[in-house]
Write an enzyme that holds these catalytic residues in place. Sequence first.
Site, PDB file in Angstrom:
ATOM      1  CB  THR A  37      -0.906   0.033   1.245  1.00  0.00           C
ATOM      2  OG1 THR A  37      -0.076  -0.137   2.394  1.00  0.00           O
ATOM      3  CG2 THR A  37      -1.947  -1.077   1.211  1.00  0.00           C
ATOM      4  CG  ASP A  38       5.163   1.048   0.744  1.00  0.00           C
ATOM      5  OD1 ASP A  38       4.766   0.402  -0.246  1.00  0.00           O
ATOM      6  OD2 ASP A  38       6.281   0.874   1.272  1.00  0.00           O
ATOM      7  CB  SER A  69      28.834  -5.883   7.711  1.00  0.00           C
ATOM      8  OG  SER A  69      27.832  -6.711   8.278  1.00  0.00           O
ATOM      9  CB  ALA A 124      13.974 -12.755   7.273  1.00  0.00           C
ATOM     10  CB  SER A 127      12.894  -3.860   7.243  1.00  0.00           C
ATOM     11  OG  SER A 127      13.255  -2.749   6.492  1.00  0.00           O
ATOM     12  CB  SER A 128      18.324  -6.727   7.553  1.00  0.00           C
ATOM     13  OG  SER A 128      18.468  -7.050   6.175  1.00  0.00           O
ATOM     14  CG  ASP A 178      10.832  -1.509   4.731  1.00  0.00           C
ATOM     15  OD1 ASP A 178       9.618  -1.672   4.941  1.00  0.00           O
ATOM     16  OD2 ASP A 178      11.474  -2.154   3.875  1.00  0.00           O
ATOM     17  CE1 TYR A 230       7.828  -3.706  -3.238  1.00  0.00           C
ATOM     18  CE2 TYR A 230       8.674  -2.326  -5.013  1.00  0.00           C
ATOM     19  CZ  TYR A 230       8.174  -2.455  -3.734  1.00  0.00           C
ATOM     20  OH  TYR A 230       7.998  -1.333  -2.952  1.00  0.00           O
TER      21      TYR A 230
END
Length: 389
Positions: A37-38, A69, A124, A127-128, A178, A230
């Site tokens: 919806t965003d 990282s 996953a 939202s990493s 996110d 997407y």
Amino acid sequence: MPASADFVAQSFSEAFGSEPSGVWSAPGRVNLIGEHTDYNAGLCLPIALPLRTYAAVRLRAGSVLRLRSLQSPEQYELELDDVRAGNPPGWGGYAAGVLWALKDAGHEVSGLDLMLDSQVPLGAGLSSSAALECSVAAAVSDLLDLGLFGDDQARATLAAICVNAENTIAQAPTGGMDQSAALRCRAGHALLLDCRDGTVSQVPFDPSAHRLSLLIMNTRANHALGDGQYAQRRASCDEAARQLGLPSLREVAVGDLDVTLDLLSDDEIRARTRHVVTEIDRVSQTVALLREGRLPDVGPLFNASHLSMRDDFGISCAELDVAVEVATTHGALGARMTGGGFGGSAIALVPTDSTADVTSAVMHAFADSGFSAPHCFAVTAGGSAQRES
Ligand code: ADP
Ligand code: MG
């Protein structure tokens, strides 16, 4: 060793030979309802997870970025001026992209050393990527006194900068939910985000007050077709709005849905539109129930949302359908896939007494179906990005 502010600071010192100026953290998120919806100027309702990404940062005198990282063997050393679409590739684009996007917004930035460590599982649907961007953005804003990591209005600006970083440099399509969740959520609340104007409101969300738990079922499935799909869904929604002569599907009132669908060119576009319009309405209904203290009544809306994503929007997959089906037949009040789709995670609203049963039933069903073992865990609504040390 789970990620922590102390551990990332220690890792920074070992990698770069001196201490960081500080450590900032930002949470992953899970969306309660309001999917896809965003980018339709609609409504969504994420909570921040208790899982966080930690960024240890020190600014550098010149314009070199050194990025590390603990989740990746890939290391980067590059000039700020060399950051552009697709460069650096891989995870470095999310971090370097933040510096680029701050510059693009007119801020003067410098080089930095960065060490990341995260509790948010990568890829996953939790939202990493936004947790990474927002932890770095918070650090840079504080260290350079940019004033963007302050009140909610400043944080809204910082969220938009992080979206630009992800879209332009990491070249990943993301609609904005996110980054808003990572920067604007409040503990014990879900964040009602109105993507038409960027306004937010805090909605109480405390399952424990009803002896309920919010269970995340990370399917660990990640179907590669996701990215192209997407883009296709976004294009279908844009096309529907174009055919209707509207700026976005947000402008379609749910009461006008049937007559509106008759104006569209084919069944697929009609189904995509039906998902978006009914989903935005389900967010409104969820918020109304939460404000009345009726969280258990949200369950059927979760179920309806899942069917809408499975049948009308076409973004579910076998793993997500099994997780949702098994959770609901073993006592969940409602369950739905969450995030972009084609893998990632589902959520279930479960009586706390039944979480072990639901988890075990989902594990067994996955084993019987030949899927990899899922990871199921209960979460509470956490707070947004913050300075740790
Ligand atoms: P999600 O945001 O749902 O986890 P994405 O595909 O949007 O999934 O983002 C995952 C990507 O973000 C990873 O593949 C990696 O490039 C990057 N990423 C996120 N967190 C980290 C981290 N702590 N260290 C390195 N890369 C990370
Ligand atoms: Mg992401």
